[in-house]
Design an enzyme around this catalytic site. Structure first.
Site, PDB file in Angstrom:
ATOM      1  N   THR A 176      35.569  38.479  33.999  1.00 45.93           N
ATOM      2  CA  THR A 176      35.248  39.903  33.970  1.00 45.93           C
ATOM      3  C   THR A 176      36.370  40.616  33.219  1.00 45.93           C
ATOM      4  OG1 THR A 176      33.976  39.935  35.999  1.00 45.93           O
ATOM      5  CG2 THR A 176      35.186  41.938  35.493  1.00 45.93           C
ATOM      6  N   ARG A 204      21.325  40.201  42.085  1.00 52.38           N
ATOM      7  CA  ARG A 204      22.683  40.324  42.640  1.00 52.38           C
ATOM      8  C   ARG A 204      23.541  41.246  41.768  1.00 52.38           C
ATOM      9  NH1 ARG A 204      28.244  39.466  40.964  1.00 52.38           N
ATOM     10  NH2 ARG A 204      29.442  39.064  42.835  1.00 52.38           N
ATOM     11  N   THR A 227      38.979  42.540  39.365  1.00 53.02           N
ATOM     12  CA  THR A 227      38.271  41.293  39.075  1.00 53.02           C
ATOM     13  C   THR A 227      38.455  40.351  40.255  1.00 53.02           C
ATOM     14  OG1 THR A 227      38.139  39.327  37.677  1.00 53.02           O
ATOM     15  CG2 THR A 227      40.284  40.427  37.767  1.00 53.02           C
ATOM     16  N   GLY A 228      37.395  39.615  40.588  1.00 46.22           N
ATOM     17  CA  GLY A 228      37.488  38.691  41.715  1.00 46.22           C
ATOM     18  C   GLY A 228      36.146  38.524  42.381  1.00 46.22           C
TER      19      GLY A 228
HETATM   20  N1  ASP Z   1      33.954  40.809  40.178  1.00 45.25           N
HETATM   21  C1  ASP Z   1      32.940  40.164  39.379  1.00 45.25           C
HETATM   22  C2  ASP Z   1      31.645  40.094  40.154  1.00 45.25           C
HETATM   23  O1  ASP Z   1      31.681  39.791  41.335  1.00 45.25           O
HETATM   24  C3  ASP Z   1      33.305  38.796  38.931  1.00 45.25           C
HETATM   25  C4  ASP Z   1      34.655  38.631  38.239  1.00 45.25           C
HETATM   26  O2  ASP Z   1      35.570  39.417  38.464  1.00 45.25           O
HETATM   27  O3  ASP Z   1      34.798  37.701  37.424  1.00 45.25           O
HETATM   28  O4  ASP Z   1      30.596  40.282  39.580  1.00 45.25           O
END
Ligand code: ASP
Length: 309
Positions: A176, A204, A227-228
């Site tokens: 992300t 989702r 991000t996470g």
């Molecule tokens: N936070 C993003 C999600 O759950 C994924 C990511 O940070 O890579 O869609």
């Protein structure tokens, strides 16, 4: 004199030194540097924080290395559904889109929602109708295709699993993307864009397009892009939580960002990181994973492009 600054990220996760070839590491750093330079130039020439974060995120969306725009992960039905959001800390205006397909730069569509509609958040078919009205051209699936992302999807496609593009496997890619900036007028902004999680279904949606969860900006406190593991970041209302600690508990940026990433979100099981700036141009980039693709630059002579802890 007002310090101006920008920070960007390209995702956090199991990024362990030595897992990537030196060439690949170079590619990532180059892509981060490109994005950083584009955003910083806007600030340097007196542009706004909101324009700087849009330009920086567009640059990361255009790279196949990150899970946003080109290079987005695959959904359960082998397509791409992207989410993005942007927020202006001066006005508290915000725009977000989710479950969109075929749009090269989701962050620009989010900005258009903010500037050209009466709404904050448009999703799915409705968001696509809005894009059509603004004459967006649509890319076909081949534009977003990335060999490694496809491989990641093939491995879990017939299961109920969905996963971050963060995996322990060698050569895994993360990603992300996001940017936060403080401009010469002390205004701040945040932008976040993602393809979400591999093999996601049922429409989702993660934290990235949710104002307050994955993205938030308020001149009073801070601008944050996360991000996470999205499900945890939504429940922790992470970006707004950093802002709340500053506003209600009088914490500084660094302490507030650390408290949320290294304590509060960990306590509920969330892994990831964030980037944040305040209106003095201070920058914080904490993460509780092994690494986070990140970079920052400020007029106060701070510059960094890194991946690992
Ligand atoms: N936070 C993003 C999600 O759950 C994924 C990511 O940070 O890579 O869609």
């Amino acid at each position: 004199m007002q310090t101006f600054s920008i920070a960007i990220h390209g995702g956090a996760g199991t990024l362990v030194k030595g897992m990537m070839t030196p060439d690949k590491e170079k590619d990532y750093k180059k892509a981060l540097n490109n994005s950083l330079t584009k955003g910083y130039k806007i600030l340097e020439s007196g542009g706004t924080a909101i324009d700087a974060v849009e330009i920086a995120v567009r640059s990361l969306e255009d790279s196949h290395l990150f899970n946003a725009g080109k290079g987005s992960v695959f959904t359960a039905d082998e397509s791409h559904e992207m989410d993005a959001s942007i927020m202006d800390g001066k006005t508290l205006n915000a725009g977000a889109v989710s479950l969109i397909t075929g749009i090269r730069n989701p962050i620009t569509l989010a900005k258009d929602v903010m500037e050209k509609s009466e709404h904050v958040f448009l999703a799915g078919d409705g968001a696509m109708q809005f894009a059509k009205q603004l004459n967006y051209s649509l890319e076909d699936e081949t534009y977003f295709y990335d060999e490694l992302r496809h491989q990641q999807w093939l491995e879990i496609k017939d299961t109920d699993n969905f996963q971050l593009d963060h995996s322990l496997k060698k050569d895994s890619k993360f990603g992300t993307v996001g940017a936060v900036a403080c401009d010469k007028n002390g205004n701040i902004a945040a932008a976040t864009s993602t393809g979400g999680m591999t093999n996601k279904k049922f429409g989702r949606v993660g934290d990235s397009p949710m104002i307050g969860a994955g993205n938030y900006a308020n001149n009073k406190t801070c601008a944050v892009s996360c991000t996470g593991s999205g499900e945890f970041f939504i429940r922790g209302v992470v970006a707004y939580d950093v802002s709340c600690l500053m506003e209600y508990k009088d914490m500084n940026l660094e302490d507030a960002a650390n408290e949320v990433i290294n304590k509060r979100i960990l306590e509920i099981g969330g892994d990831g990181g964030l980037i944040a700036v305040d209106k003095q141009g201070n920058i914080s980039m904490p993460f509780n994973t092994e690494g986070m693709y990140r970079a920052c630059k400020s007029s106060a002579d701070k510059e960094e492009v890194s991946i690992y802890k």
